[in-house]
Write a protein that holds these residues in place. Structure first.
Motif, PDB file in Angstrom:
ATOM      1  N   SER A   1       0.888  -1.193  -0.200  1.00 24.02           N
ATOM      2  CA  SER A   1      -0.062  -0.139  -0.106  1.00 24.02           C
ATOM      3  C   SER A   1       0.901   1.113  -0.021  1.00 24.02           C
ATOM      4  CB  SER A   1      -0.879  -0.091   1.191  1.00 24.02           C
ATOM      5  OG  SER A   1       0.090   0.224   2.475  1.00 24.02           O
ATOM      6  N   GLU A   2       0.256   2.354  -0.152  1.00 24.25           N
ATOM      7  CA  GLU A   2       0.946   3.762  -0.313  1.00 24.25           C
ATOM      8  C   GLU A   2       1.536   3.950   1.261  1.00 24.25           C
ATOM      9  OE1 GLU A   2       2.397   7.142  -1.718  1.00 24.25           O
ATOM     10  OE2 GLU A   2       1.178   5.517  -2.805  1.00 24.25           O
ATOM     11  N   LYS A   3       0.977   3.623   2.148  1.00 24.21           N
ATOM     12  CA  LYS A   3       1.405   3.586   3.568  1.00 24.21           C
ATOM     13  C   LYS A   3       2.786   2.754   4.041  1.00 24.21           C
ATOM     14  CE  LYS A   3      -0.355   4.373   8.120  1.00 24.21           C
ATOM     15  NZ  LYS A   3      -1.785   4.434   9.126  1.00 24.21           N
ATOM     16  N   ALA A   4       2.569   1.608   3.261  1.00 24.15           N
ATOM     17  CA  ALA A   4       3.849   0.734   3.500  1.00 24.15           C
ATOM     18  C   ALA A   4       5.011   1.210   2.913  1.00 24.15           C
ATOM     19  CB  ALA A   4       3.424  -0.666   3.250  1.00 24.15           C
ATOM     20  N   GLY A   5       4.636   1.545   1.492  1.00 24.28           N
ATOM     21  CA  GLY A   5       5.593   2.279   0.854  1.00 24.28           C
ATOM     22  C   GLY A   5       6.551   3.465   1.327  1.00 24.28           C
ATOM     23  N   SER A   6       5.740   4.230   1.976  1.00 26.76           N
ATOM     24  CA  SER A   6       6.138   5.495   2.759  1.00 26.76           C
ATOM     25  C   SER A   6       7.121   4.973   3.630  1.00 26.76           C
ATOM     26  CB  SER A   6       5.229   6.188   3.099  1.00 26.76           C
ATOM     27  OG  SER A   6       4.492   6.927   2.175  1.00 26.76           O
ATOM     28  N   ALA A   7       6.691   4.096   4.368  1.00 29.15           N
ATOM     29  CA  ALA A   7       7.724   3.257   5.612  1.00 29.15           C
ATOM     30  C   ALA A   7       8.732   2.733   5.482  1.00 29.15           C
ATOM     31  CB  ALA A   7       6.593   2.203   6.527  1.00 29.15           C
ATOM     32  N   LEU A   8       8.569   1.899   4.181  1.00 29.77           N
ATOM     33  CA  LEU A   8       9.809   1.393   3.471  1.00 29.77           C
ATOM     34  C   LEU A   8      10.946   2.462   3.300  1.00 29.77           C
ATOM     35  CD1 LEU A   8       8.733  -1.696   1.584  1.00 29.77           C
ATOM     36  CD2 LEU A   8       9.949  -1.581   3.866  1.00 29.77           C
ATOM     37  N   THR A   9      10.345   3.559   2.551  1.00 25.87           N
ATOM     38  CA  THR A   9      11.454   4.567   2.008  1.00 25.87           C
ATOM     39  C   THR A   9      11.893   5.393   3.254  1.00 25.87           C
ATOM     40  OG1 THR A   9      10.168   5.101   0.386  1.00 25.87           O
ATOM     41  CG2 THR A   9      11.215   6.601   0.756  1.00 25.87           C
ATOM     42  N   PHE A  10      11.171   5.561   4.356  1.00 25.93           N
ATOM     43  CA  PHE A  10      11.759   6.078   5.648  1.00 25.93           C
ATOM     44  C   PHE A  10      12.659   5.209   6.304  1.00 25.93           C
ATOM     45  CE2 PHE A  10      11.634   6.325  10.139  1.00 25.93           C
ATOM     46  CZ  PHE A  10      11.902   7.791  10.385  1.00 25.93           C
ATOM     47  N   LEU A  11      12.493   3.782   6.383  1.00 24.14           N
ATOM     48  CA  LEU A  11      13.529   3.059   6.752  1.00 24.14           C
ATOM     49  C   LEU A  11      14.587   3.115   6.010  1.00 24.14           C
ATOM     50  CD1 LEU A  11      13.899   0.888   8.986  1.00 24.14           C
ATOM     51  CD2 LEU A  11      12.974  -0.846   7.193  1.00 24.14           C
ATOM     52  N   GLY A  12      14.550   3.490   4.579  1.00 24.85           N
ATOM     53  CA  GLY A  12      15.762   3.189   3.900  1.00 24.85           C
ATOM     54  C   GLY A  12      16.587   4.625   4.022  1.00 24.85           C
ATOM     55  N   MET A  13      15.808   5.524   4.334  1.00 24.53           N
ATOM     56  CA  MET A  13      16.402   6.950   4.830  1.00 24.53           C
ATOM     57  C   MET A  13      17.148   6.695   6.175  1.00 24.53           C
ATOM     58  SD  MET A  13      16.648   8.632   2.175  1.00 24.53           S
ATOM     59  CE  MET A  13      17.083  10.301   2.881  1.00 24.53           C
ATOM     60  N   PHE A  14      16.701   6.083   7.016  1.00 27.71           N
ATOM     61  CA  PHE A  14      17.210   5.912   8.316  1.00 27.71           C
ATOM     62  C   PHE A  14      18.326   5.173   8.126  1.00 27.71           C
ATOM     63  CE2 PHE A  14      17.445   3.156  12.253  1.00 27.71           C
ATOM     64  CZ  PHE A  14      17.600   4.014  13.098  1.00 27.71           C
ATOM     65  N   PHE A  15      18.420   4.160   7.278  1.00 23.07           N
ATOM     66  CA  PHE A  15      19.598   3.563   7.130  1.00 23.07           C
ATOM     67  C   PHE A  15      20.896   4.258   6.566  1.00 23.07           C
ATOM     68  CE2 PHE A  15      17.076  -0.681   7.557  1.00 23.07           C
ATOM     69  CZ  PHE A  15      17.907  -1.241   8.643  1.00 23.07           C
ATOM     70  N   VAL A  16      20.209   5.041   5.749  1.00 21.32           N
ATOM     71  CA  VAL A  16      21.475   6.084   5.115  1.00 21.32           C
ATOM     72  C   VAL A  16      21.794   6.836   6.258  1.00 21.32           C
ATOM     73  CG1 VAL A  16      21.813   8.044   3.619  1.00 21.32           C
ATOM     74  CG2 VAL A  16      20.270   6.114   3.115  1.00 21.32           C
ATOM     75  N   CYS A  17      21.201   7.407   7.274  1.00 14.98           N
ATOM     76  CA  CYS A  17      21.860   8.155   8.405  1.00 14.98           C
ATOM     77  C   CYS A  17      22.675   7.451   9.293  1.00 14.98           C
ATOM     78  CB  CYS A  17      20.599   8.705   9.212  1.00 14.98           C
ATOM     79  SG  CYS A  17      19.536  10.107   8.098  1.00 14.98           S
ATOM     80  N   LEU A  18      22.226   6.312   9.456  1.00  9.54           N
ATOM     81  CA  LEU A  18      23.040   5.291  10.417  1.00  9.54           C
ATOM     82  C   LEU A  18      24.350   5.001   9.829  1.00  9.54           C
ATOM     83  CD1 LEU A  18      20.647   2.542  11.947  1.00  9.54           C
ATOM     84  CD2 LEU A  18      21.844   4.333  13.022  1.00  9.54           C
ATOM     85  N   CYS A  19      24.441   4.675   8.434  1.00 11.61           N
ATOM     86  CA  CYS A  19      25.456   4.450   7.619  1.00 11.61           C
ATOM     87  C   CYS A  19      26.618   5.726   7.596  1.00 11.61           C
ATOM     88  CB  CYS A  19      25.256   4.121   6.176  1.00 11.61           C
ATOM     89  SG  CYS A  19      26.564   3.638   5.054  1.00 11.61           S
ATOM     90  N   PHE A  20      25.844   7.145   7.555  1.00 13.58           N
ATOM     91  CA  PHE A  20      26.778   7.933   7.842  1.00 13.58           C
ATOM     92  C   PHE A  20      27.393   8.123   9.240  1.00 13.58           C
ATOM     93  CE2 PHE A  20      27.379  12.578   9.029  1.00 13.58           C
ATOM     94  CZ  PHE A  20      28.269  12.680   8.157  1.00 13.58           C
ATOM     95  N   CYS A  21      26.688   7.922  10.093  1.00 12.27           N
ATOM     96  CA  CYS A  21      27.407   7.912  11.478  1.00 12.27           C
ATOM     97  C   CYS A  21      28.260   6.915  11.806  1.00 12.27           C
ATOM     98  CB  CYS A  21      26.053   8.080  12.469  1.00 12.27           C
ATOM     99  SG  CYS A  21      24.945   9.418  12.526  1.00 12.27           S
ATOM    100  N   TRP A  22      28.011   5.470  11.132  1.00 14.19           N
ATOM    101  CA  TRP A  22      28.944   4.562  11.396  1.00 14.19           C
ATOM    102  C   TRP A  22      30.254   4.788  10.515  1.00 14.19           C
ATOM    103  CZ3 TRP A  22      29.173   1.243  15.013  1.00 14.19           C
ATOM    104  CH2 TRP A  22      30.144   0.022  14.829  1.00 14.19           C
ATOM    105  N   SER A  23      30.100   5.422   9.393  1.00  8.53           N
ATOM    106  CA  SER A  23      31.356   5.744   8.544  1.00  8.53           C
ATOM    107  C   SER A  23      32.254   6.490   9.443  1.00  8.53           C
ATOM    108  CB  SER A  23      31.010   6.637   7.454  1.00  8.53           C
ATOM    109  OG  SER A  23      30.197   5.745   6.578  1.00  8.53           O
ATOM    110  N   VAL A  24      31.758   7.677  10.020  1.00 10.18           N
ATOM    111  CA  VAL A  24      32.579   8.189  11.292  1.00 10.18           C
ATOM    112  C   VAL A  24      33.482   7.414  12.274  1.00 10.18           C
ATOM    113  CG1 VAL A  24      32.528  10.156  12.896  1.00 10.18           C
ATOM    114  CG2 VAL A  24      31.660  10.257  10.599  1.00 10.18           C
ATOM    115  N   ILE A  25      32.528   6.377  12.928  1.00 11.55           N
ATOM    116  CA  ILE A  25      33.015   5.458  13.679  1.00 11.55           C
ATOM    117  C   ILE A  25      34.058   4.559  13.110  1.00 11.55           C
ATOM    118  CG2 ILE A  25      32.426   3.353  15.417  1.00 11.55           C
ATOM    119  CD1 ILE A  25      29.763   5.117  15.854  1.00 11.55           C
ATOM    120  N   LEU A  26      33.917   4.140  11.966  1.00 15.02           N
ATOM    121  CA  LEU A  26      34.582   3.323  11.163  1.00 15.02           C
ATOM    122  C   LEU A  26      35.971   3.887  10.878  1.00 15.02           C
ATOM    123  CD1 LEU A  26      35.265   0.481   9.905  1.00 15.02           C
ATOM    124  CD2 LEU A  26      34.280   1.038   7.878  1.00 15.02           C
ATOM    125  N   GLY A  27      35.980   5.256  10.453  1.00 11.89           N
ATOM    126  CA  GLY A  27      37.076   5.832  10.518  1.00 11.89           C
ATOM    127  C   GLY A  27      37.879   5.883  11.510  1.00 11.89           C
ATOM    128  N   GLY A  28      37.319   6.256  12.732  1.00 11.56           N
ATOM    129  CA  GLY A  28      38.103   6.053  13.887  1.00 11.56           C
ATOM    130  C   GLY A  28      38.740   5.004  14.261  1.00 11.56           C
TER     131      GLY A  28
END
Length: 70
Positions: free
Chosen positions: A34-61
């Motif tokens: 549904s449209e609602k589930a599609g929005s939730a999956l897109t939000f989850l993808g953006m959440f993983f992008v944000c986590l990936c950015f934060c984790w990249s800083v940790i991995l660099g350290g």
């Protein structure tokens, strides 16, 4: 390769993988939704992008501490 570097790189790989799956091709895994589930999956993808950015800083350290970045 130290265990810390290997685990950090593995986490980074899976964060990138999940980001790509949820943002680019979620229908391959989840089929039609549904449209609602599609929005939730897109939000989850953006959440993983944000986590990936934060984790990249940790991995660099971790790489710097282990002497892989000079």
């Amino acid at each position: 390769m130290p265990v810390q570097v290997f685990l950090g790189a593995a986490v980074e790989f899976f964060l990138i993988l999940f980001s790509c799956i949820f943002l680019l091709k979620p229908r391959l895994l989840f089929g039609e939704w549904s449209e609602k589930a599609g929005s939730a999956l897109t939000f989850l993808g953006m959440f993983f992008v944000c986590l990936c950015f934060c984790w990249s800083v940790i991995l660099g350290g971790v790489l710097f501490v282990n002497g892989y970045i000079v």
